[in-house]
Design a protein around this motif. Structure first.
Motif, mmCIF file in Angstrom:
data_model
loop_
_atom_site.group_PDB
_atom_site.id
_atom_site.type_symbol
_atom_site.label_atom_id
_atom_site.label_comp_id
_atom_site.label_asym_id
_atom_site.label_seq_id
_atom_site.Cartn_x
_atom_site.Cartn_y
_atom_site.Cartn_z
ATOM 1 N N ALA A 1 0.838 -1.209 0.000
ATOM 2 C CA ALA A 1 0.000 0.000 0.000
ATOM 3 C C ALA A 1 0.871 1.256 0.000
ATOM 4 C CB ALA A 1 -0.944 -0.008 1.198
ATOM 5 N N ARG A 2 1.963 1.246 0.767
ATOM 6 C CA ARG A 2 2.863 2.405 0.806
ATOM 7 C C ARG A 2 3.553 2.618 -0.544
ATOM 8 N NH1 ARG A 2 3.998 0.072 5.968
ATOM 9 N NH2 ARG A 2 3.066 1.341 7.593
ATOM 10 N N MET A 3 3.949 1.522 -1.200
ATOM 11 C CA MET A 3 4.574 1.646 -2.515
ATOM 12 C C MET A 3 3.584 2.202 -3.534
ATOM 13 S SD MET A 3 7.073 -1.633 -2.978
ATOM 14 C CE MET A 3 6.745 -2.705 -1.588
ATOM 15 N N GLU A 4 2.343 1.759 -3.445
ATOM 16 C CA GLU A 4 1.329 2.285 -4.364
ATOM 17 C C GLU A 4 1.071 3.764 -4.101
ATOM 18 O OE1 GLU A 4 -1.846 -0.516 -3.757
ATOM 19 O OE2 GLU A 4 -1.102 -1.825 -5.356
ATOM 20 N N ALA A 5 1.045 4.167 -2.833
ATOM 21 C CA ALA A 5 0.873 5.587 -2.499
ATOM 22 C C ALA A 5 2.072 6.395 -2.995
ATOM 23 C CB ALA A 5 0.684 5.761 -0.985
#
Length: 191
Positions: A177-181
């Protein structure tokens, strides 16, 4: 079974065992037992473990190139393609939690062994780096495309390593999720 089918079965078994047990801890006898062939028949196809390793790396390179080509064909949006890359962490989460990243673990082991095939194994990372750099370039980030690609590779490898070390699937989900953000921040929509 044909000679070519036997050879393919050997490479398949070796690939799995190198990933699960490590290259150094996998013996000819382990691979022969997995394929259920005699050692003599085994040596007909491969004389050394390094020959098997070369075949495993060649297969991984071919499979990775085919996967990336499929992503290119299936997705028109470069950001969506990059999301496919990020998503492989979750797609392979069970294996990653148990054994780590197949590319990272092989590269690390071969580097520790100062094995001549380490550079060939690192070519797997180069495939991902170059493909990701092309995606970032397509998103208008040509100047920093390779740096962005390497950053994302590093983040994915770190997430895989720590998820494996702590056997923490929730951590892996959170990192994805952090990489996508991060991707959203790095590639804002054009106005």
């Amino acid at each position: 079974m044909t000679a070519s089918a036997t050879r393919e079965n050997i490479v398949t078994a070796a690939d799995r065992l190198f990933y699960e047990k490590g290259f150094a801890h996998t013996a000819f006898s382990d691979i022969a037992a997995a394929v259920q062939i005699s050692r003599g028949n085994f040596y007909y196809h491969f004389r050394t473990k390094d020959e098997i390793l070369a075949a495993v790396i060649a297969r991984r390179l071919a499979n990775t190139a085919a996967m990336l080509a499929a992503w290119d064909a299936e997705e028109t949006d470069p950001a969506a393609r990059i999301r496919r890359f990020i998503g492989i962490l979750l797609m392979n989460r069970v294996k990653i939690l148990r054994h780590g990243c197949p590319v990272g673990t092989l590269c690390q082991e071969l580097a520790k062994l100062d094995h001549v095939a380490q550079a060939n194994a690192a070519a797997l990372f180069a495939l991902f780096r170059d493909w990701l750099a092309r995606q970032f370039t397509a998103l208008g980030r040509e100047a920093g495309a390779e740096a962005l690609a390497l950053h994302l590779l590093a983040r994915s490898q770190g997430a895989a390593t720590l998820a494996n070390a702590f056997h923490d699937e929730a951590f892996l989900h959170a990192e994805v999720a952090r990489m996508e953000a991060w991707l959203d921040e790095e590639t804002p929509p054009c106005s």
